[in-house]
Every structure is written in structure tokens, then in C-alpha cells.
Design a protein around this motif. Structure first.
Motif, short mmCIF file in Angstrom:
data_model
loop_
_atom_site.label_atom_id
_atom_site.label_comp_id
_atom_site.label_asym_id
_atom_site.label_seq_id
_atom_site.Cartn_x
_atom_site.Cartn_y
_atom_site.Cartn_z
N HIS A 1 0.86 -1.18 0.00
CA HIS A 1 0.00 0.00 0.00
C HIS A 1 0.89 1.23 0.00
CE1 HIS A 1 -2.89 2.97 1.65
NE2 HIS A 1 -3.80 2.20 1.10
N PRO A 2 0.50 2.32 -0.66
CA PRO A 2 1.35 3.52 -0.69
C PRO A 2 1.28 4.33 0.60
CG PRO A 2 -0.63 3.90 -1.98
CD PRO A 2 -0.66 2.45 -1.57
N SER A 3 1.56 3.67 1.70
CA SER A 3 1.56 4.33 3.00
C SER A 3 2.46 3.56 3.95
CB SER A 3 0.14 4.40 3.57
OG SER A 3 -0.32 3.10 3.87
N ALA B 1 3.17 -2.87 15.50
CA ALA B 1 4.26 -2.80 14.54
C ALA B 1 4.08 -1.64 13.58
CB ALA B 1 4.34 -4.11 13.75
N VAL B 2 5.19 -1.23 12.98
CA VAL B 2 5.21 -0.24 11.91
C VAL B 2 5.64 -0.97 10.64
CG1 VAL B 2 6.23 1.89 11.04
CG2 VAL B 2 5.81 1.62 13.49
N VAL B 3 4.80 -0.89 9.61
CA VAL B 3 5.10 -1.52 8.32
C VAL B 3 5.43 -0.42 7.32
CG1 VAL B 3 4.21 -2.96 6.46
CG2 VAL B 3 3.54 -3.44 8.83
N GLY B 4 6.65 -0.43 6.81
CA GLY B 4 7.08 0.60 5.88
C GLY B 4 6.59 0.34 4.46
N LEU B 5 6.93 1.25 3.57
CA LEU B 5 6.63 1.05 2.16
C LEU B 5 7.37 -0.18 1.65
CD1 LEU B 5 7.04 4.72 0.88
CD2 LEU B 5 4.87 3.52 1.25
N LEU B 6 6.76 -0.87 0.70
CA LEU B 6 7.38 -1.99 0.01
C LEU B 6 7.95 -3.04 0.97
CD1 LEU B 6 9.35 0.12 -2.64
CD2 LEU B 6 7.06 -0.85 -2.85
N PRO B 7 7.11 -3.61 1.85
CA PRO B 7 7.62 -4.57 2.82
C PRO B 7 7.89 -5.95 2.23
CG PRO B 7 5.25 -4.38 3.06
CD PRO B 7 5.67 -3.35 2.03
N GLY B 8 7.56 -6.15 0.96
CA GLY B 8 7.78 -7.45 0.33
C GLY B 8 6.69 -8.44 0.72
N ASP B 9 7.07 -9.70 0.83
CA ASP B 9 6.11 -10.76 1.16
C ASP B 9 5.78 -10.66 2.65
OD1 ASP B 9 4.55 -12.99 1.31
OD2 ASP B 9 6.17 -14.43 1.03
N ALA C 1 10.69 8.57 7.46
CA ALA C 1 9.98 7.53 6.70
C ALA C 1 10.98 6.62 6.03
CB ALA C 1 9.06 8.17 5.66
N THR C 2 12.21 7.10 5.91
CA THR C 2 13.20 6.38 5.10
C THR C 2 13.63 5.06 5.73
OG1 THR C 2 14.98 7.66 6.13
CG2 THR C 2 14.05 8.51 4.09
N GLU C 3 13.83 5.02 7.04
CA GLU C 3 14.38 3.82 7.64
C GLU C 3 13.39 2.66 7.70
OE1 GLU C 3 14.14 4.14 12.39
OE2 GLU C 3 15.19 5.83 11.45
N PHE C 4 12.11 2.94 7.42
CA PHE C 4 11.11 1.88 7.46
C PHE C 4 10.84 1.25 6.09
CE2 PHE C 4 9.85 4.97 10.83
CZ PHE C 4 10.34 4.23 11.89
N THR C 5 11.37 1.83 5.03
CA THR C 5 11.12 1.29 3.70
C THR C 5 11.64 -0.14 3.61
OG1 THR C 5 11.29 3.48 2.71
CG2 THR C 5 11.55 1.60 1.24
N GLY C 6 10.75 -1.03 3.17
CA GLY C 6 11.12 -2.44 3.03
C GLY C 6 11.24 -3.17 4.34
N ALA C 7 10.74 -2.59 5.44
CA ALA C 7 10.94 -3.20 6.75
C ALA C 7 9.66 -3.24 7.56
CB ALA C 7 12.01 -2.42 7.53
N VAL C 8 9.67 -4.10 8.57
CA VAL C 8 8.63 -4.14 9.60
C VAL C 8 9.34 -4.09 10.94
CG1 VAL C 8 6.71 -5.43 10.60
CG2 VAL C 8 7.11 -5.53 8.15
N VAL C 9 8.99 -3.11 11.78
CA VAL C 9 9.66 -2.95 13.06
C VAL C 9 8.63 -2.81 14.17
CG1 VAL C 9 11.66 -1.84 12.00
CG2 VAL C 9 9.81 -0.43 12.86
N SER C 10 9.04 -3.09 15.38
CA SER C 10 8.17 -2.96 16.53
C SER C 10 7.85 -1.48 16.78
CB SER C 10 8.85 -3.55 17.76
OG SER C 10 8.17 -3.18 18.96
N LEU C 11 6.60 -1.18 17.12
CA LEU C 11 6.23 0.19 17.44
C LEU C 11 7.00 0.69 18.66
CD1 LEU C 11 4.36 2.61 16.78
CD2 LEU C 11 2.67 1.61 18.34
N GLU C 12 7.32 -0.20 19.57
CA GLU C 12 8.09 0.19 20.76
C GLU C 12 9.48 0.67 20.37
OE1 GLU C 12 9.24 -1.59 25.19
OE2 GLU C 12 8.58 -2.93 23.59
N ASP C 13 10.06 0.09 19.32
CA ASP C 13 11.37 0.53 18.87
C ASP C 13 11.32 1.95 18.29
OD1 ASP C 13 12.47 -1.88 19.61
OD2 ASP C 13 12.41 -2.76 17.60
#
Length: 301
Positions: A47-49, A75-83, A110-122
Motif C-alpha cells: 500500500h502507498p503508506s 508494529a510499523v510496516v514501511g513502504l514496500l515490505p515485500g512478502d 519515513a526512510t528507515e522503514f522502507t522495506g521493513a517491519v519494526v516494533s512500534l516500541e522501537d
């Protein structure tokens, strides 16, 4: 490990969305309550968000998996998280989608989340846990949306971290449904293509051409979810032909157009949810001024 389970049966999910008066620019929200107790497995569509999933379960709840890594809880899901897949006992969850410009302000980047999924706590530290507690204690989805809108709104009030020219280029991409050309956008803002591309990538975490492709894919995916035939979707979305559409859908979602058409996770809002879908009637605007008592207990609690 990601908890395995059956594909989510959306007839068991209650969905709420904020009233229009509670909405913020660049932000969309939806609340979910899964009435069944079984573990589920959900394939999630690009999704574009940048998306925040706030897990409102007590005890075992959501698990997100991307690139072979599991993230439990909010969690925070960035742009282009893949599968990307979500599983476990879904229970109750608040989804907050931030367009990349809003995400850069709300999350600090927003840049460090691209292609990634990270914990909201982080990302938010102790604020993540305090936010979860407040939302769990709220008496209704309407109250939860008000709390979330206040939290996000205060963060949006910070000094913008994205150049006006970059924000303008992003808005034009969305308005054109991904058809705006980078050269034309650069001319409009008075920059060279090279400068716009570099600033766009540095501030939003994605190259402008790739961003336009993602926006175009999202538009096509929503048309597919509404029941439009693939050939017509390809033509309306600006793809060369149906084969081009197939390649782009496969690239962004890892699915065929047919599979994307029945993946309702991509269409969780009051605009794109397919009118023919039996889940459409389950999506209702929340009424924040009329608390309905304590929220139902979460599956898996």
C-alpha cells in the motif's frame, strides 16, 4: 515463529472507521475486532503508506513476518515490505495508515522503514505502551479514534521534515494515480529531475519513479477488488497491456491479479471496500459521542 492458522474469514470480523470529522490529512484509520478465537494467517498487500498496527489484545496477539523476521505485537510496516504476512490471534487491532509525507513527521522519518517491519516500541519507546493502554481502556471505537487522532495530530503539528517540493510531487502522484512523470513534476517545482529524485528518495525513502508505480498498482488493485476485469483495469490504470499489469501486480504483491481481487486487506476503508462484498455491510463509521460500554474481550485474551 509466525503462528500458523487458517486464512481469515472476514465474515467474523467487525470493522469500524472514523467519522469524516475525525479524519486528518494524509491519515486513515480502521478498527478491527475478530470474533473467532482461532489463529489466522493473512497475506497483506503493498500500500502507498506507512502503516501502524496497534495490537489491542491482552496476551498473545499479532505477529508480523517479513523477510523471515517476526515482529510481535504493535508494529510499523514501511513502504514496500515485500512478502508480508500477519498471523496469530487477531482479536482487536487499530490500523493507522500514514502517507509518506505524514509518516516523516509523525514517526520522525519515513526512510528507515522502507522495506521493513519494526516494533512500534522501537519507534515510540514508552509512548507505544502508554498508547496501547489508553486505547484498550477506551469505551468504544469512536473514543479510540479520537485518542489516536489526537496523538497523531499533535505529532503532525511538528515542524515539517519534508521539503514542500517533495510533498507537492507526492500529492501529484496520488492525484494522477501514478501517471505523473518525474520530468514533469521536476519542471513544476523548478528543480532538475536529478535533484527531485535525490530529495524525494532521501526524504520519503523511495525513488519517485518507484513511488509512482506503487500508486498505480494500488489504484489497479482497488479496481480489481471492486470486480473489474483485468483487461479493463490494465487499460484504465495506464499499463501497456494485461501482461504488464500481471507483472506489476506480481512484483508488488507476489500474487496474481485474480488473487489480489479477493484479498480484502488491501481495501480496508469506506471508499475502496468492494460494494459487492458481504463484508461491506460490516464497515460502519464509529460514533465517538455515544460510548457503548467496555470493548468486547479480545480473542486470545
Amino acid at each position: 515463529m509466525l503462528a500458523t492458522g487458517a486464512p481469515l474469514d472476514w465474515s467474523h470480523v467487525d470493522i469500524a472507521v472514523p467519522r469524516s470529522s475525525d479524519r486528518l490529512q494524509g491519515v486513515s484509520m480502521a478498527g478491527f475486532r475478530h470474533r473467532a478465537r482461532a489463529s489466522v494467517d493473512i497475506a497483506m498487500v503493498a500500500h502507498p503508506s506507512v502503516t501502524l498496527f496497534i495490537d489491542l489484545n491482552e496476551g498473545e496477539g499479532l505477529v508480523h513476518r517479513a523477510h523471515g523476521r517476526d515482529v510481535r505485537g504493535s508494529a510499523v510496516v514501511g513502504l514496500l515490505p515485500g512478502d508480508l504476512r500477519a498471523g496469530g490471534r487477531v482479536g482487536e487491532c487499530l490500523q493507522i495508515r500514514l502517507d509518506p509525507v505524514a509518516a516523516a513527521v509523525v514517526l520522525g522519518t519515513a526512510t528507515e522503514f522502507t522495506g521493513a517491519v519494526v516494533s512500534l516500541e522501537d519507534v515510540w519507546g514508552r509512548d507505544a505502551g502508554r498508547t496501547e493502554e489508553r486505547l484498550r481502556a477506551a469505551a468504544s471505537w469512536g473514543e479510540r479514534f479520537t485518542i489516536a487522532a489526537d496523538l497523531v495530530g499533535r505529532r503532525l503539528g511538528r515542524r515539517p521534515t519534508v521539503a514542500p517540493e517533495v510533498a507537492f510531487a507526492w500529492r501529484q502522484m496520488r492525484a494522477s494515480r501514478g501517471r505523473a512523470r518525474v520530468d514533469g513534476l521536476a519542471d513544476e517545482v523548478g528543480w532538475s529531475r536529478k535533484r527531485l529524485s535525490a530529495r524525494f528518495q532521501a526524504q520519503l525513502g523511495i525513488a519517485p519513479k518507484r513511488a509512482a508505480r506503487l500508486v498505480r498498482f494500488d489504484h489497479a488493485a482497488r479496481l480489481l477488488a471492486r470486480g473489474h476485469a483485468a483487461a479493463g483495469v490494465a487499460a484504465e490504470s495506464g499499463y501497456v497491456d494485461q501482461s504488464h499489469l500481471y507483472r506489476e501486480v506480481k512484483s508488488f504483491a507476489g500474487l496474481t491479479p485474480t488473487a489480489v481481487a479477493v484479498a480484502p486487506w488491501l481495501a480496508i476503508d469506506d471508499v475502496a471496500w468492494p460494494a459487492s462484498s458481504p463484508m461491506r455491510s460490516r464497515l460502519t463509521p464509529a460514533a465517538p459521542t455515544q460510548p457503548t460500554g467496555s470493548p468486547p474481550s479480545c480473542a486470545g485474551a
